[in-house]
Design an enzyme around this catalytic site. Structure first.
Site, PDB file in Angstrom:
ATOM      1  CE1 TYR A 115      -4.374   1.385   0.499  1.00 48.15           C
ATOM      2  CE2 TYR A 115      -2.996   3.193   1.236  1.00 48.15           C
ATOM      3  CZ  TYR A 115      -4.207   2.717   0.798  1.00 48.15           C
ATOM      4  OH  TYR A 115      -5.259   3.594   0.652  1.00 48.15           O
ATOM      5  CE1 TYR A 148      -5.060   6.815  -2.004  1.00 46.52           C
ATOM      6  CE2 TYR A 148      -7.191   7.845  -2.266  1.00 46.52           C
ATOM      7  CZ  TYR A 148      -6.203   7.363  -1.459  1.00 46.52           C
ATOM      8  OH  TYR A 148      -6.346   7.418  -0.087  1.00 46.52           O
TER       9      TYR A 148
END
Lengths: 381, 143
Positions: A283, A333
């Site tokens: 992440y 994103y």
């Protein structure tokens, strides 16, 4: 049922997403429905096959079920935070193992770009932080919290901005081989260093993108997975750890403790080692998070991530190709969701130019006050 | 003190007290830095919250602290994340580890040094800045 009984109990059989970028006029419901359509087609399933539904950042599970005309046996909703993508996938695997559902649709929709989401301002409390006590000081973004954390890391271990650049450069290189990625022009360490400061020492190229999009995954039991359109990708192990106490400010330990716990449980369930991983999906809201995650998850010693990521280790062809679609920094994103899709595609061998040869195991992790990790496998061993 | 001496431009969100931190801001407006302290075990906590994370007691006092501390970490903000900050900056944001309050840390700014002069370990003292609403906001000066 122990952790070992969960190994390979569930599998991802469908993945799908919208195009990424600026998609005005589309709500999270539109984006979620689009992504779900893609994922169902990928799996060879119909909406009426869904008997479990987990939505995230789609504001209301009831409306989403209403508009699709489905009545799943099991339903849940998770907050629209990046840490919840991994957590939601884990919930799906557990719901299937518990017999509460057999075909779980996970649906995410994000219209942050079109509605002008800045990840700052009065609504931003970074999860638990008390924004009212930050904003009068001009601390109005998660980036500032990560810059403050990185500054500690730099002080303790000598980590540098140039080392973070290696992460940006690697992920952009991967995005250049990803047709659907938002940012595809390759960059250099110099480009990173010359990009403007946002919150020093973080440059623009240490930041994730903000764009619209939706992602969906279909998870089912290992047994059912054998009959699907595509080769199943097994959820071989997973784990979670939290650092909620004291979480109104960035943690002293860079989330090492909860990430170590999440990774330890995950590797134990999967019965594999770090060295077995063919690719990593880490992440990347900001480049420092990648460094902290690699340390916490045990891929490199605490404090050494800056040096460790040098020399192309995270690039395709390196020891641990990471975020092979470009991640949040360059692909899209999608708050962890698209990284999980990329893990599945790598294990199916569908990623063309950016394919990791003979990929059999992929590790996903997200560092935050709630840390998650998942190991995906191409077979049910 | 006049508004022109404020460290950051007007228009940023001012303290929006909720039920938990009302007491903190009320004391600030009297230029008293008081931190929530557990009546049962003596543990300091911040930001304000209903229970003591150390012992779970819900009884507390607002205990005055010395008003000195050490910069735990910092950043230099360049980008205007809030409309009020457009054209302003760079400015520093610090996390200060308070003296005499266990592990309590506060977000703030050091008002009397250039943004790039702040460093981890820097000793700071409390600086009360008048707000447009007639109250006071705690910031910091180099000790």
């Amino acid at each position: 049922m122990g952790a070992h009984a969960m190994r390979n109990a569930a599998a991802v059989v469908g993945v799908g997403h919208t195009s990424f970028g600026r998609l005005p006029g589309q709500t999270p419901y539109d984006l979620g429905a689009w992504a779900l359509r893609e994922a169902l087609a990928d799996a060879g399933l119909k909406h009426t096959d869904i008997d479990g539904l987990i939505v995230s950042r789609v504001p209301d599970y009831q409306r989403f079920g209403e508009m699709l005309g489905i009545n799943p046996r099991y339903t849940a909703i998770t907050p629209g935070q990046g840490r919840m993508s991994g957590a939601s996938i884990q919930m799906a695997a557990m719901a299937i193992a518990a017999g509460m559902a057999n075909v779980v649709a996970l649906v995410y929709g994000n219209d942050g770009r079109s509605v002008g989401e800045k990840y700052g301002g009065e609504n931003d409390r970074y999860g638990g932080g008390d924004g009212g006590l930050w904003f009068p000081y001009g601390m109005t973004s998660p980036g500032a919290a990560h810059a403050i954390m990185f500054q500690r890391h730099a002080e303790l271990y000598g980590t540098t901005s140039e080392q973070m650049a290696a992460v940006s450069v690697a992920f952009r290189k991967h995005a250049s081989m990803t047709p659907h990625a938002v940012m595809r022009n390759p960059i250099t360490v110099e480009d990173h260093q010359n990009s403007r400061f946002i919150v020093e020492p973080l440059h623009l190229l240490d930041y994730c993108l903000i764009n619209d999009g939706g992602v969906a995954l279909i998870v089912t039991s290992a047994e059912r997975a054998r009959d699907m359109a595509k080769k199943p990708v097994y959820i071989r192990g997973f784990g979670q750890g939290t650092e909620l106490a004291g979480s109104n400010l960035p943690p002293d330990d860079f989330w090492h403790a909860p990430m170590a716990s999440a990774a330890k449980d995950c590797f134990r369930m999967a019965d594999v080692t770090h060295a077995d991983m063919d690719a990593l999906m880490v992440y990347d809201n900001f480049t420092p998070t990648v460094l902290f995650s690699l340390e916490g998850a045990g891929f490199c010693p605490i404090g050494e991530s800056g040096r460790w990521v040098q020399g192309g280790r995270l690039e395709l062809g390196g020891e641990f190709p990471t975020n092979t679609s470009g991640g949040h920094l360059s692909e899209s994103y999608m708050q962890g969701w698209a990284l999980n899709v990329e893990a599945v595609r790598q294990l199916r061998g569908e990623t063309g130019q950016r394919q990791v040869k003979d990929a059999k195991l992929v590790f996903y992790c997200c560092a935050a006050p709630l840390c998650t990790s998942i190991i995906y496998g191409s077979d049910a061993q | 003190m006049t508004a022109s001496s404020a460290y950051l431009p007007p228009g940023l969100p001012t303290p929006a007290a909720d039920l938990d931190d009302l007491g903190f801001w009320e004391h600030c407006n009297r230029r008293e830095l008081r931190i929530q302290r557990c009546s049962a075990c003596g543990h300091f906590r911040h930001t304000p919250m209903p229970t003591c994370p150390a012992c779970r007691s819900m009884d507390f006092t607002w205990a005055e602290v010395p008003g000195t501390g050490t910069v735990f970490s910092h950043t230099i903000a360049h980008h205007a994340t809030h409309p009020a900050l457009r054209g302003f900056g760079p400015y520093n944001i610090v996390v200060v580890l308070l003296d005499g309050a266990d592990d309590v840390r506060m977000v703030g700014n050091v008002v009397d040094v250039a943004a790039d002069e702040v460093h981890i370990g820097m000793k700071v003292v409390l600086h009360w800045e008048a707000t447009a609403e007639g109250g006071y906001l705690p910031r910091w000066r180099r000790a």
